[in-house]
Design an enzyme around this catalytic site. Structure first.
Site, PDB file in Angstrom:
ATOM      1  N   HIS A 137       0.726  -0.932  -0.300  1.00 48.65           N
ATOM      2  CA  HIS A 137       0.120  -0.096  -0.181  1.00 48.65           C
ATOM      3  C   HIS A 137       1.382   1.546  -0.041  1.00 48.65           C
ATOM      4  O   HIS A 137       2.105   1.543   0.116  1.00 48.65           O
ATOM      5  CB  HIS A 137      -1.178  -0.055   0.582  1.00 48.65           C
ATOM      6  CG  HIS A 137      -0.676   0.343   2.858  1.00 48.65           C
ATOM      7  ND1 HIS A 137      -0.735   1.126   3.416  1.00 48.65           N
ATOM      8  CD2 HIS A 137       0.749   0.062   3.398  1.00 48.65           C
ATOM      9  CE1 HIS A 137      -0.318   0.992   4.139  1.00 48.65           C
ATOM     10  NE2 HIS A 137       0.414   0.538   4.175  1.00 48.65           N
ATOM     11  N   CYS A 179       5.726   6.922   4.373  1.00 51.01           N
ATOM     12  CA  CYS A 179       5.083   5.690   3.735  1.00 51.01           C
ATOM     13  C   CYS A 179       4.576   6.298   2.594  1.00 51.01           C
ATOM     14  O   CYS A 179       3.488   5.524   1.907  1.00 51.01           O
ATOM     15  CB  CYS A 179       3.901   6.163   5.167  1.00 51.01           C
ATOM     16  SG  CYS A 179       4.525   4.649   6.199  1.00 51.01           S
ATOM     17  N   HIS A 217       5.112   0.279  -0.123  1.00 48.18           N
ATOM     18  CA  HIS A 217       5.773  -1.227   1.130  1.00 48.18           C
ATOM     19  C   HIS A 217       4.448  -1.649   0.879  1.00 48.18           C
ATOM     20  O   HIS A 217       3.403  -1.734   0.584  1.00 48.18           O
ATOM     21  CB  HIS A 217       6.495   0.185   2.336  1.00 48.18           C
ATOM     22  CG  HIS A 217       5.231   0.999   3.133  1.00 48.18           C
ATOM     23  ND1 HIS A 217       4.381   1.852   2.064  1.00 48.18           N
ATOM     24  CD2 HIS A 217       4.619   0.462   4.351  1.00 48.18           C
ATOM     25  CE1 HIS A 217       3.808   1.800   3.341  1.00 48.18           C
ATOM     26  NE2 HIS A 217       3.211   1.682   4.519  1.00 48.18           N
ATOM     27  N   HIS A 225       2.856  -4.510   4.429  1.00 51.34           N
ATOM     28  CA  HIS A 225       2.691  -5.349   5.673  1.00 51.34           C
ATOM     29  C   HIS A 225       2.210  -6.946   5.518  1.00 51.34           C
ATOM     30  O   HIS A 225       1.506  -6.865   4.443  1.00 51.34           O
ATOM     31  CB  HIS A 225       2.102  -4.786   6.603  1.00 51.34           C
ATOM     32  CG  HIS A 225       1.967  -3.414   6.346  1.00 51.34           C
ATOM     33  ND1 HIS A 225       3.346  -2.833   7.293  1.00 51.34           N
ATOM     34  CD2 HIS A 225       1.903  -1.922   5.963  1.00 51.34           C
ATOM     35  CE1 HIS A 225       3.680  -1.738   7.333  1.00 51.34           C
ATOM     36  NE2 HIS A 225       2.882  -0.844   6.972  1.00 51.34           N
ATOM     37  N   HIS A 235      -1.857 -10.599  -1.459  1.00 55.16           N
ATOM     38  CA  HIS A 235      -0.774 -10.406  -2.485  1.00 55.16           C
ATOM     39  C   HIS A 235      -2.015  -9.046  -3.104  1.00 55.16           C
ATOM     40  O   HIS A 235      -1.785 -10.088  -4.862  1.00 55.16           O
ATOM     41  CB  HIS A 235      -0.979 -11.924  -2.715  1.00 55.16           C
ATOM     42  CG  HIS A 235      -0.076 -12.461  -2.081  1.00 55.16           C
ATOM     43  ND1 HIS A 235      -0.371 -12.678  -0.791  1.00 55.16           N
ATOM     44  CD2 HIS A 235       1.494 -12.542  -1.370  1.00 55.16           C
ATOM     45  CE1 HIS A 235       0.254 -14.214  -0.063  1.00 55.16           C
ATOM     46  NE2 HIS A 235       1.772 -13.257  -0.545  1.00 55.16           N
ATOM     47  N   GLU A 283      -0.421  -3.903  11.297  1.00 53.51           N
ATOM     48  CA  GLU A 283       0.324  -4.231  11.006  1.00 53.51           C
ATOM     49  C   GLU A 283       2.060  -5.098  10.485  1.00 53.51           C
ATOM     50  O   GLU A 283       2.566  -5.052  10.138  1.00 53.51           O
ATOM     51  CB  GLU A 283       1.291  -2.479   9.598  1.00 53.51           C
ATOM     52  CG  GLU A 283      -0.311  -1.476   9.679  1.00 53.51           C
ATOM     53  CD  GLU A 283       1.175  -0.186   9.163  1.00 53.51           C
ATOM     54  OE1 GLU A 283       0.487   0.355   8.562  1.00 53.51           O
ATOM     55  OE2 GLU A 283       1.603  -0.456   9.956  1.00 53.51           O
TER      56      GLU A 283
END
Length: 173
Positions: A18, A26, A30, A32, A70, A159
């Site tokens: 996201h 952020c 990247h 999680h 994914h 996260e």
């Protein structure tokens, strides 16, 4: 009475990429490995005197996780994302979903991504805070179809271990 479902131990997880447009770190794509905890408060009821059947809660939650797993999560209503051939607030999200490739810019950086690799969410951000609300809204809607004894539902989207956001929503009659 309150029931608790631990996302790690119940395999309520998803891994996604996201972006939080405008954020100094952020604001880059990247990812999680998320896990989702659920708490539900209500009266015991029914044939087995349950607050809610754990299997129902886990099945509904797992289904949401599976849709996000994914994929690149894109917050369609974010003011800092500019889409090509898509008008926010006017076009339906299905227009993005039906595209072969989605083209967008964030802070002047251009992206072209296969639409099939994305989940387009009607959210301003794909933060843990917004995702916990997203899960809670869906779970309350689904559980309300089967249960009339529930008061509140809280979802914590984590996260990582020790880092998550919890949203609480009331069931309304």
């Amino acid at each position: 009475m309150k029931i608790l479902i631990n996302g790690i131990q119940s395999n309520l997880r998803f891994s996604s990429a996201h972006i939080i447009p405008g954020h100094p770190t952020c604001g880059h794509i990247h990812g999680h490995s998320y896990f989702v905890d659920v708490e539900i408060e209500g009266d015991r009821a029914g044939e087995f005197d349950f607050v809610v059947d754990f299997k129902d809660v886990k099945a509904y939650t797992k289904a949401i996780c599976d849709t996000l797993d994914h994929r690149l999560l894109i917050p369609v209503q974010n003011d800092l994302i500019e889409f090509k051939d898509f008008t926010k607030w006017a076009d339906p999200i299905e227009k993005l979903e039906d595209a072969k490739t989605v083209h967008f810019k964030v802070d002047g950086k251009g992206y072209s991504v296969p639409a099939d690799d994305c989940v387009f969410l009607d959210l301003p951000y794909t933060s843990a805070e917004e995702l916990s609300k997203y899960f809670a809204d869906i779970l309350v809607k689904e559980l309300s179809k089967k249960y009339d004894n529930l008061f509140t539902l809280s979802v914590c989207v984590n996260e990582g271990i020790g880092q998550g956001a919890m949203y609480t929503k009331e069931f309304v009659e």
